[in-house]
Write an enzyme that holds these catalytic residues in place. Sequence first.
Site, PDB file in Angstrom:
ATOM      1  NE  ARG A 170      35.573  32.043  67.060  1.00 51.66           N
ATOM      2  CZ  ARG A 170      35.544  32.153  68.384  1.00 51.66           C
ATOM      3  NH1 ARG A 170      35.803  33.308  68.953  1.00 51.66           N
ATOM      4  NH2 ARG A 170      35.268  31.096  69.115  1.00 51.66           N
TER       5      ARG A 170
ATOM      6  CE  LYS B  47      39.299  32.557  45.294  1.00 53.14           C
ATOM      7  NZ  LYS B  47      39.271  31.671  44.101  1.00 53.14           N
TER       8      LYS B  47
ATOM      9  CD  GLU C 231      47.906  33.018  37.846  1.00 55.55           C
ATOM     10  OE1 GLU C 231      46.907  33.717  37.578  1.00 55.55           O
ATOM     11  OE2 GLU C 231      47.831  31.846  38.256  1.00 55.55           O
TER      12      GLU C 231
ATOM     13  CE  LYS D 156      43.287  37.569  42.841  1.00 52.34           C
ATOM     14  NZ  LYS D 156      44.084  36.417  43.253  1.00 52.34           N
TER      15      LYS D 156
ATOM     16  CD  GLU E 227      36.012  31.873  42.964  1.00 50.47           C
ATOM     17  OE1 GLU E 227      36.617  31.698  44.020  1.00 50.47           O
ATOM     18  OE2 GLU E 227      36.342  31.364  41.900  1.00 50.47           O
TER      19      GLU E 227
ATOM     20  NE  ARG F 215      38.362  36.261  44.283  1.00 47.97           N
ATOM     21  CZ  ARG F 215      38.889  36.609  45.431  1.00 47.97           C
ATOM     22  NH1 ARG F 215      38.248  37.431  46.229  1.00 47.97           N
ATOM     23  NH2 ARG F 215      40.067  36.160  45.810  1.00 47.97           N
TER      24      ARG F 215
ATOM     25  CG  ASN G 213      39.020  30.319  39.254  1.00 50.24           C
ATOM     26  OD1 ASN G 213      40.062  30.343  39.893  1.00 50.24           O
ATOM     27  ND2 ASN G 213      37.829  30.400  39.813  1.00 50.24           N
TER      28      ASN G 213
ATOM     29  CG  HIS H  69      43.584  29.149  37.723  1.00 52.35           C
ATOM     30  ND1 HIS H  69      43.912  30.082  36.776  1.00 52.35           N
ATOM     31  CD2 HIS H  69      44.395  29.390  38.784  1.00 52.35           C
ATOM     32  CE1 HIS H  69      44.877  30.876  37.252  1.00 52.35           C
ATOM     33  NE2 HIS H  69      45.176  30.478  38.460  1.00 52.35           N
TER      34      HIS H  69
ATOM     35  CG  HIS I 177      43.545  24.186  40.218  1.00 50.54           C
ATOM     36  ND1 HIS I 177      42.485  24.873  40.761  1.00 50.54           N
ATOM     37  CD2 HIS I 177      44.631  24.974  40.422  1.00 50.54           C
ATOM     38  CE1 HIS I 177      42.906  26.027  41.261  1.00 50.54           C
ATOM     39  NE2 HIS I 177      44.204  26.109  41.056  1.00 50.54           N
TER      40      HIS I 177
ATOM     41  CG  HIS J 138      49.605  27.773  40.285  1.00 47.53           C
ATOM     42  ND1 HIS J 138      48.414  27.077  40.296  1.00 47.53           N
ATOM     43  CD2 HIS J 138      49.260  29.089  40.141  1.00 47.53           C
ATOM     44  CE1 HIS J 138      47.406  27.930  40.156  1.00 47.53           C
ATOM     45  NE2 HIS J 138      47.898  29.150  40.069  1.00 47.53           N
TER      46      HIS J 138
END
Lengths: 372, 372
Positions: free
Chosen positions: B125, B147, B189, B230, B240, B244, B248, B251, B255, B270
């Site tokens: 965990r 992330k 980016e 960032k 997010e 945040r 994106n 993105h 995506h 990407h």
Amino acid sequence: MTASPRTVRVELGDRSYDILIGPGLIASAATEIAKRLKGRRMAVITDNNVAPLYLDALMDGLASVGIEAVSAILPAGEKTKSFEHLIPVCETILGARIERNDAVIALGGGVIGDLTGFAAGIVRRGSRFIQIPTSLLAQVDSSVGGKTGINSPHGKNLIGVFHQPDLVLADTDVLDTLSPREFRAGYAEVAKYGLIDKPDFFEWLEKNWQAVFAGGDARIEAVAISCQAKADVVAADERENGQRALLNLGHTFGHALEAATAYDGTRLVHGEGVSIGMVLAHQFSSRMNLASPDVAKRVESHLKTVGLPTSMDEIPGTLPPAEVLMDAIAQDKKVKGGKLTFILTRGLGEAFVADDVPASEVLSFLKEKHPA
Amino acid sequence: MTASPRTVRVELGDRSYDILIGPGLIASAATEIAKRLKGRRMAVITDNNVAPLYLDALMDGLASVGIEAVSAILPAGEKTKSFEHLIPVCETILGARIERNDAVIALGGGVIGDLTGFAAGIVRRGSRFIQIPTSLLAQVDSSVGGKTGINSPHGKNLIGVFHQPDLVLADTDVLDTLSPREFRAGYAEVAKYGLIDKPDFFEWLEKNWQAVFAGGDARIEAVAISCQAKADVVAADERENGQRALLNLGHTFGHALEAATAYDGTRLVHGEGVSIGMVLAHQFSSRMNLASPDVAKRVESHLKTVGLPTSMDEIPGTLPPAEVLMDAIAQDKKVKGGKLTFILTRGLGEAFVADDVPASEVLSFLKEKHPA
């Protein structure tokens, strides 16, 4: 109509949630959910023991309040807590197009709750999650506190996340359908809360355990006190850095015994391992001159009275030698820099975290209790 | 000897951590790790592109400071971000008997970082995690912010957790071994941070991009500004829920294009998807009368100058029709109650979160840009 259920609040800041405890809660689940969550899509995960009893009622209820739900039925049993079953559950949830206000519902015992909670915790990096625990063990233990996970070939619950539910519905009526063995196994965790720091509750259980087993108000009371006890510990220490470890009373030995029996529920179920583990923890505390041997005897006597196993030699089949049990203990989670952390006790309801227990003492104790 | 690396601090309370940026950091990795972490066991996860270049140096370094490390080498490529590879990585980490002060190290690009971070996030965990990003994309994007995740047949990054690293070591020398195509993809980016809210940085890049590509101080500066940008956004909004989402930018379209090309890196990587996506986001903003068309032209011009694709028709092979792209967008994470959330802009470096974008407008824009 039934009376209002009891409510235990788990205080975790913006992740606080309610546990409702009472009779008839599966029948009113959809109403309770719709009162609290805005979501209109849900994915219900259950197993093939629970599904025939309660799934239709839950799905019909959800439909009646306008919630569109899909369901998945997994095989019952500890072996389901594996990647093999986690993967299709994640895909079911994604396929249901659950959005941010929607939720994943676990309808079942600890296995379903742990697996489904883990899936909810990792789908979209965290989706809303509702627990409807159908075993006593799940109601008083795994449904409170946000621990989720699956087993690994290296050990139990070694892979998972902390993911708090948004709501827990503990229907005390469903416990009537449990086998006596399963009810007793859950009862071991109820007794544990007394042994951690509530000697009065343990004494109450010694007098009232038959009423708890029979159902009605004593059962609701025992479940509510247990949930509150766990909620208090979790609220103080969500990530198990300190006092939350007290909840592991009996679990270090218990997990080792479960591993040694290959998680074979015909030989040993979790609560039985905890029962034996709690007795061992009290006996070991006495051996270390921390507590009077009378305390261990009183604990053993009560657990025996309710029908729980209290020693390793009650486990059917052959146990591996003490060294192998010791190895399983060393691979358990509660290890720091090679030293062993154990939950020991100074008396009835006086458990504490001992983080410097010599491995050699544990091994010789195990050899004494379980000669090869 | 090299000069001290630059340090960017990611402020996240008790989960704060440092990003070190500079030349020669793989050679000094073990020293930097030993300075900061008490653990003496580590598991290094890398891929078969990176391993021949840097794995021996890292393992030798760890051994020289007394850290016992095991390693696992995975196939390079986006397809590795799957349960199929996650499972053995978890078992490798558990097999290494990583304890609470020990750590899992990701040595590689975004795929290795995302997968390894996810494994570290779920083993016990949550285990300690060190990132050694070896691509520009990973240095300026995925190694900051916590992330982690893998892909699902339902979409990219749909399964994962937030799990912050304990340390990030961004060695700017290793970027010399990237192919020009891979460097450019990461550069998309870098440019994004300018386009979100740093028009001066974007202007600096328009003038200095060749120096950034060449290496040396301009590159260190660009990586440090990007990481800081960032880090600032993540510190303000770790999970997010709000701002945040600005990260994106480009993105959502990106995506969808990656999904439409089945994550086939020979067709689209990407950063290229992000490049096209950023141009589309600016063009769409102009179409919605939010920003001047000149802004979209300026963005397109700079990205084209550095050699990045800026329109869908530059993607080799056949793209599915606009309706299918729209479907992929709707299944993306940024959906609330059926409404579309997009990052749009009011000008150069004036991006904002628009959470009520009509799907019909997006679809007709896509049809215009990509006639069937």
